[in-house]
Design a protein around this motif. Structure first.
Motif, PDB file in Angstrom:
ATOM      1  N   ARG A  25     -51.735 -28.506 -34.128  1.00 27.19           N
ATOM      2  CA  ARG A  25     -52.508 -28.575 -35.378  1.00 27.19           C
ATOM      3  C   ARG A  25     -53.158 -29.951 -35.543  1.00 27.19           C
ATOM      4  O   ARG A  25     -54.324 -30.056 -35.924  1.00 27.19           O
ATOM      5  N   GLY A  26     -52.404 -30.999 -35.243  1.00 27.73           N
ATOM      6  CA  GLY A  26     -52.940 -32.355 -35.358  1.00 27.73           C
ATOM      7  C   GLY A  26     -54.093 -32.600 -34.405  1.00 27.73           C
ATOM      8  O   GLY A  26     -55.125 -33.152 -34.793  1.00 27.73           O
ATOM      9  N   LEU A  27     -53.929 -32.201 -33.167  1.00 30.40           N
ATOM     10  CA  LEU A  27     -54.993 -32.400 -32.181  1.00 30.40           C
ATOM     11  C   LEU A  27     -56.240 -31.589 -32.535  1.00 30.40           C
ATOM     12  O   LEU A  27     -57.365 -32.089 -32.419  1.00 30.40           O
ATOM     13  N   LEU A  28     -56.044 -30.350 -32.967  1.00 28.16           N
ATOM     14  CA  LEU A  28     -57.199 -29.522 -33.318  1.00 28.16           C
ATOM     15  C   LEU A  28     -57.940 -30.053 -34.545  1.00 28.16           C
ATOM     16  O   LEU A  28     -59.125 -29.781 -34.716  1.00 28.16           O
ATOM     17  N   SER A  29     -57.246 -30.804 -35.370  1.00 30.14           N
ATOM     18  CA  SER A  29     -57.906 -31.359 -36.554  1.00 30.14           C
ATOM     19  C   SER A  29     -58.726 -32.611 -36.224  1.00 30.14           C
ATOM     20  O   SER A  29     -59.573 -33.015 -37.022  1.00 30.14           O
ATOM     21  N   THR A  30     -58.464 -33.201 -35.055  1.00 28.96           N
ATOM     22  CA  THR A  30     -59.151 -34.451 -34.719  1.00 28.96           C
ATOM     23  C   THR A  30     -60.043 -34.373 -33.492  1.00 28.96           C
ATOM     24  O   THR A  30     -60.764 -35.323 -33.210  1.00 28.96           O
ATOM     25  N   MET A  31     -59.969 -33.260 -32.766  1.00 27.93           N
ATOM     26  CA  MET A  31     -60.775 -33.176 -31.546  1.00 27.93           C
ATOM     27  C   MET A  31     -61.256 -31.757 -31.303  1.00 27.93           C
ATOM     28  O   MET A  31     -60.747 -30.809 -31.900  1.00 27.93           O
ATOM     29  N   ASP A  32     -62.220 -31.625 -30.433  1.00 28.82           N
ATOM     30  CA  ASP A  32     -62.773 -30.324 -30.088  1.00 28.82           C
ATOM     31  C   ASP A  32     -61.733 -29.503 -29.329  1.00 28.82           C
ATOM     32  O   ASP A  32     -60.990 -30.034 -28.502  1.00 28.82           O
ATOM     33  N   ARG A  33     -61.693 -28.231 -29.620  1.00 24.62           N
ATOM     34  CA  ARG A  33     -60.744 -27.316 -29.005  1.00 24.62           C
ATOM     35  C   ARG A  33     -60.795 -27.384 -27.465  1.00 24.62           C
ATOM     36  O   ARG A  33     -59.775 -27.299 -26.790  1.00 24.62           O
ATOM     37  N   SER A  34     -61.991 -27.528 -26.920  1.00 18.50           N
ATOM     38  CA  SER A  34     -62.144 -27.550 -25.461  1.00 18.50           C
ATOM     39  C   SER A  34     -61.531 -28.797 -24.822  1.00 18.50           C
ATOM     40  O   SER A  34     -61.303 -28.822 -23.618  1.00 18.50           O
ATOM     41  N   ASP A  35     -61.234 -29.819 -25.611  1.00 22.96           N
ATOM     42  CA  ASP A  35     -60.624 -31.042 -25.095  1.00 22.96           C
ATOM     43  C   ASP A  35     -59.094 -31.029 -25.170  1.00 22.96           C
ATOM     44  O   ASP A  35     -58.437 -31.932 -24.655  1.00 22.96           O
ATOM     45  N   VAL A  36     -58.542 -30.030 -25.822  1.00 22.19           N
ATOM     46  CA  VAL A  36     -57.095 -29.945 -25.990  1.00 22.19           C
ATOM     47  C   VAL A  36     -56.484 -29.350 -24.718  1.00 22.19           C
ATOM     48  O   VAL A  36     -56.927 -28.308 -24.242  1.00 22.19           O
ATOM     49  N   THR A  37     -55.485 -30.030 -24.187  1.00 21.99           N
ATOM     50  CA  THR A  37     -54.811 -29.579 -22.970  1.00 21.99           C
ATOM     51  C   THR A  37     -53.305 -29.550 -23.194  1.00 21.99           C
ATOM     52  O   THR A  37     -52.783 -30.203 -24.115  1.00 21.99           O
ATOM     53  N   ILE A  38     -52.609 -28.842 -22.346  1.00 25.66           N
ATOM     54  CA  ILE A  38     -51.154 -28.799 -22.452  1.00 25.66           C
ATOM     55  C   ILE A  38     -50.545 -30.181 -22.226  1.00 25.66           C
ATOM     56  O   ILE A  38     -49.662 -30.583 -22.996  1.00 25.66           O
ATOM     57  N   PRO A  39     -50.985 -30.954 -21.226  1.00 18.79           N
ATOM     58  CA  PRO A  39     -50.403 -32.298 -21.098  1.00 18.79           C
ATOM     59  C   PRO A  39     -50.627 -33.167 -22.345  1.00 18.79           C
ATOM     60  O   PRO A  39     -49.733 -33.917 -22.755  1.00 18.79           O
ATOM     61  N   LEU A  40     -51.779 -33.045 -22.961  1.00 14.82           N
ATOM     62  CA  LEU A  40     -52.055 -33.811 -24.172  1.00 14.82           C
ATOM     63  C   LEU A  40     -51.136 -33.365 -25.316  1.00 14.82           C
ATOM     64  O   LEU A  40     -50.566 -34.191 -26.038  1.00 14.82           O
ATOM     65  N   ILE A  41     -50.971 -32.065 -25.457  1.00 11.52           N
ATOM     66  CA  ILE A  41     -50.075 -31.527 -26.497  1.00 11.52           C
ATOM     67  C   ILE A  41     -48.649 -31.992 -26.233  1.00 11.52           C
ATOM     68  O   ILE A  41     -47.942 -32.409 -27.157  1.00 11.52           O
ATOM     69  N   ALA A  42     -48.234 -31.917 -24.973  1.00 15.47           N
ATOM     70  CA  ALA A  42     -46.865 -32.319 -24.622  1.00 15.47           C
ATOM     71  C   ALA A  42     -46.607 -33.775 -24.979  1.00 15.47           C
ATOM     72  O   ALA A  42     -45.565 -34.107 -25.556  1.00 15.47           O
ATOM     73  N   THR A  43     -47.562 -34.634 -24.656  1.00 16.73           N
ATOM     74  CA  THR A  43     -47.415 -36.054 -24.992  1.00 16.73           C
ATOM     75  C   THR A  43     -47.296 -36.236 -26.493  1.00 16.73           C
ATOM     76  O   THR A  43     -46.414 -36.950 -26.983  1.00 16.73           O
ATOM     77  N   GLU A  44     -48.166 -35.578 -27.228  1.00 25.29           N
ATOM     78  CA  GLU A  44     -48.169 -35.682 -28.692  1.00 25.29           C
ATOM     79  C   GLU A  44     -46.860 -35.150 -29.290  1.00 25.29           C
ATOM     80  O   GLU A  44     -46.348 -35.683 -30.276  1.00 25.29           O
ATOM     81  N   ALA A  45     -46.324 -34.072 -28.691  1.00 27.50           N
ATOM     82  CA  ALA A  45     -45.112 -33.441 -29.216  1.00 27.50           C
ATOM     83  C   ALA A  45     -43.832 -34.096 -28.719  1.00 27.50           C
ATOM     84  O   ALA A  45     -42.742 -33.807 -29.234  1.00 27.50           O
ATOM     85  N   GLY A  46     -43.949 -34.951 -27.698  1.00 27.88           N
ATOM     86  CA  GLY A  46     -42.762 -35.599 -27.159  1.00 27.88           C
ATOM     87  C   GLY A  46     -41.932 -34.681 -26.276  1.00 27.88           C
ATOM     88  O   GLY A  46     -40.706 -34.804 -26.221  1.00 27.88           O
ATOM     89  N   VAL A  47     -42.592 -33.745 -25.615  1.00 27.50           N
ATOM     90  CA  VAL A  47     -41.911 -32.840 -24.682  1.00 27.50           C
ATOM     91  C   VAL A  47     -42.642 -32.898 -23.344  1.00 27.50           C
ATOM     92  O   VAL A  47     -43.716 -33.492 -23.247  1.00 27.50           O
ATOM     93  N   THR A  48     -42.078 -32.271 -22.343  1.00 25.37           N
ATOM     94  CA  THR A  48     -42.754 -32.237 -21.046  1.00 25.37           C
ATOM     95  C   THR A  48     -43.706 -31.044 -20.999  1.00 25.37           C
ATOM     96  O   THR A  48     -43.472 -30.026 -21.680  1.00 25.37           O
ATOM     97  N   PRO A  49     -44.762 -31.139 -20.210  1.00 30.31           N
ATOM     98  CA  PRO A  49     -45.656 -29.974 -20.060  1.00 30.31           C
ATOM     99  C   PRO A  49     -44.910 -28.733 -19.582  1.00 30.31           C
ATOM    100  O   PRO A  49     -45.211 -27.624 -20.013  1.00 30.31           O
ATOM    101  N   SER A  50     -43.895 -28.930 -18.727  1.00 31.48           N
ATOM    102  CA  SER A  50     -43.151 -27.759 -18.236  1.00 31.48           C
ATOM    103  C   SER A  50     -42.435 -27.024 -19.366  1.00 31.48           C
ATOM    104  O   SER A  50     -42.273 -25.806 -19.310  1.00 31.48           O
ATOM    105  N   THR A  51     -42.019 -27.754 -20.385  1.00 34.25           N
ATOM    106  CA  THR A  51     -41.407 -27.109 -21.555  1.00 34.25           C
ATOM    107  C   THR A  51     -42.397 -26.157 -22.205  1.00 34.25           C
ATOM    108  O   THR A  51     -42.046 -25.025 -22.570  1.00 34.25           O
ATOM    109  N   ILE A  52     -43.621 -26.601 -22.336  1.00 32.32           N
ATOM    110  CA  ILE A  52     -44.654 -25.759 -22.953  1.00 32.32           C
ATOM    111  C   ILE A  52     -44.974 -24.581 -22.047  1.00 32.32           C
ATOM    112  O   ILE A  52     -45.067 -23.439 -22.510  1.00 32.32           O
ATOM    113  N   TYR A  53     -45.138 -24.818 -20.761  1.00 33.32           N
ATOM    114  CA  TYR A  53     -45.453 -23.726 -19.834  1.00 33.32           C
ATOM    115  C   TYR A  53     -44.333 -22.683 -19.799  1.00 33.32           C
ATOM    116  O   TYR A  53     -44.595 -21.481 -19.777  1.00 33.32           O
ATOM    117  N   ARG A  54     -43.080 -23.139 -19.818  1.00 37.75           N
ATOM    118  CA  ARG A  54     -41.954 -22.200 -19.812  1.00 37.75           C
ATOM    119  C   ARG A  54     -41.949 -21.344 -21.065  1.00 37.75           C
ATOM    120  O   ARG A  54     -41.694 -20.146 -21.020  1.00 37.75           O
TER     121      ARG A  54
END
Length: 188
Positions: A25-54
């Motif tokens: 939600r935070g990333l989508l409020s500040t940047m274009d949807r096409s720029d949002v990636t799982i690694p970026l979300i993971a960093t912002e959320a404090g989790v690993t990308p593999s957590t999101i993929y799983r």
């Protein structure tokens, strides 16, 4: 089978979900949807990308999950004292919220995931059905006639959603009122 089927949010799982949803939600409020990636979300959320993929499988499923959560009503429909007024107020608010920019984006996210998993769309319909069941229950309690909830979905909700999805102009208030009057007239 989707991995998410077996996850019951609670404890750590609930915290991860909340953190990831908040990051999206935070990333989508500040940047274009096409720029949002799982690694970026993971960093912002404090989790690993593999957590999101799983948990979600891919970005589209994650975006759909966040959208479904945001589409969940946070309150019961307002009780105005009559079925006609309750349904009219609910339908106007529904049309306004779904036709808004954020509403349309959430609808697109949910529909984009339907090709691989229709549960998100089913949840959205379930939320709508629950809201209408509340209105119908109040009408019955007051001794008022009220159409079957599925009839309301077909006669009021479906045309609103069709216009939002496929027309440049969202349904105007007078159109929404006409849909409500039409479904209520069938009860007379």
């Amino acid at each position: 089978m989707n991995i998410r089927e077996n996850i019951r949010p609670g404890g750590r799982s609930a915290r991860v979900q909340a953190s990831v949803h908040k990051a999206v939600r935070g990333l989508l409020s500040t940047m274009d949807r096409s720029d949002v990636t799982i690694p970026l979300i993971a960093t912002e959320a404090g989790v690993t990308p593999s957590t999101i993929y799983r948990r979600w499988g891919d970005l589209q499923e994650l975006l759909a999950d966040v959208a479904v959560e945001r589409l969940r009503p946070d309150a019961l429909p307002k009780d105005t004292g009559s079925a006609r007024a309750d349904l009219t107020q609910w339908a106007e608010q529904y049309a306004d919220e779904m036709a808004s920019g954020p509403g349309r984006a959430m609808i697109r996210d949910v529909l984009s995931s339907v090709a691989t998993d229709s549960r998100n769309a089913g949840k959205c319909c379930g939320y709508t059905r629950e809201q209408l069941q509340v209105i119908a229950g109040r009408a019955r309690d007051r001794g008022e006639d009220f159409p079957d909830v599925e009839t309301v979905i077909d006669t009021v909700v479906a045309p609103i959603m069709y216009r939002i999805l496929f027309d440049d102009v969202p349904p105007a208030s007078d159109k929404v009122l006409g849909l409500v009057e039409s479904v209520l007239a069938q009860q007379r």
